[in-house]
Design an enzyme around this catalytic site. Structure first.
Site, short mmCIF file in Angstrom:
data_model
loop_
_atom_site.label_atom_id
_atom_site.label_comp_id
_atom_site.label_asym_id
_atom_site.label_seq_id
_atom_site.Cartn_x
_atom_site.Cartn_y
_atom_site.Cartn_z
N ASP A 34 -4.22 5.39 1.54
CA ASP A 34 -3.80 6.56 0.77
C ASP A 34 -5.03 7.37 0.39
OD1 ASP A 34 -2.81 8.48 -0.91
OD2 ASP A 34 -1.52 7.14 -2.03
N HIS A 45 -6.88 11.11 -6.19
CA HIS A 45 -7.41 9.85 -6.70
C HIS A 45 -8.92 9.72 -6.56
CE1 HIS A 45 -3.21 8.88 -6.92
NE2 HIS A 45 -3.07 9.07 -5.62
N ILE A 100 -6.84 10.19 -11.01
CA ILE A 100 -5.98 9.13 -11.54
C ILE A 100 -5.85 8.00 -10.54
CG2 ILE A 100 -4.70 10.77 -12.98
CD1 ILE A 100 -2.41 10.63 -10.92
N GLY A 128 -0.40 5.29 -8.14
CA GLY A 128 0.72 4.56 -8.72
C GLY A 128 0.97 3.25 -8.01
#
Length: 285
Positions: free
Chosen positions: A188, A193, A208, A211
């Protein structure tokens, strides 16, 4: 309209080949925080090839292909700005234990499109099978801000009643400062991120955590704490992403035993227990 629900639902499924080996599994496990302490026998099951077992959430990155969120955005009928996209939820059903080395066929399609008013939700379903039959089914709920309001089906509610009573176990897991940088090597590469400028454009102070990294960290905590470290006992795992996690924070993971399952709630300790995973259930044998 950037999302054409009828076109997305009618599109032919996409099929691709996946392959992985012990190095991919080990990298994923390290990306979700395994290996601390490095010589702990319980951690070596995640990091040492001669003892390796596969945490079922590895299914979300197996083959190092695009995760459900990214692949869903490339489907016919979907043309949206990545900066307006959030991963709303994830569900996983395991049909057989995942081997440490494998080759399989993945078939992906948009299974549903929901109109939430201020946003649209796409459900990207990926079914994976090898020569011996089905391995797993992944559903990624993709939340696209500003793309609702066309009068479509709102879809089912995924909200659950709060767990009753005090949790059976509470554990805390620290998120390293570099954890998102390591986790993204499993496939990913969303700049949200890693790139501070992109994160600010998306409305965040700084990059961040994925998830799905929180998702994996949480399942590992459940397996290690309440399932005797036995990854093969997991049958399904579903969650709703209720908030973000920033690298460097601490996850507080609360667990309640159910008949055949475990309810889980995850919060960020440093932000007054702000929820980050909600409506979370692990079904097991």
């Amino acid at each position: 309209m950037p999302i054409d629900a009828a076109k997305a639902l009618a599109a032919e499924p996409r099929t691709g080949e996946l392959s992985w080996d012990h190095k991919d599994v080990q990298l994923y496990h390290l990306g979700i925080g395994a290996g601390v302490p490095a010589t702990d026998p319980d951690e070596l099951r995640y990091t040492l090839e001669s003892r390796l077992h596969v945490l079922p959430s590895f299914a979300t990155v197996a083959g190092a292909g695009s995760p459900g969120v990214i692949s869903g955005l490339s489907m016919p009928g979907v043309d949206v700005d990545l900066a307006r996209v959030l991963h709303g939820g994830q569900s996983l059903r395991i049909h057989r234990p995942i081997p440490a080395r494998g080759r399989a066929t993945a078939t992906g399609r948009i299974a549903a499109v929901y109109d939430k008013g201020k946003a649209a939700v796409l459900v990207m379903r990926t079914e994976v099978a090898d020569d011996d039959g089905p391995l797993w089914t992944n559903d990624a709920q993709i939340y696209v801000r500003g793309e609702g309001g066309w009068g479509g089906d709102r879809g089912p509610s995924t909200r659950l009643d709060p767990p009753a009573g005090e949790p059976d176990r509470v554990v805390e897991r620290h998120v390293r400062e570099d954890q998102a940088l390591l986790y993204r090597l499993s496939g990913d590469r969303n700049p949200l991120h890693a790139d501070p400028d992109f994160a600010k454009r998306a409305g965040f102070d700084r990059p961040i955590l994925h998830g799905l990294c929180t998702y994996g960290m949480t399942l590992k905590a459940v397996v290690d704490t309440l399932l005797d470290g036995d990854v093969t006992r997991v049958r399904s795992y579903a969650t709703r992403f209720a908030g973000v996690v920033y690298p460097g924070e601490t996850l507080r993971i609360r667990m309640w035993r159910l008949d055949g399952g475990i309810r889980v709630a995850v919060s960020a300790v440093e932000r007054d227990d702000t929820p980050v995973l909600a409506d979370t259930v692990v079904e097991h044998t």
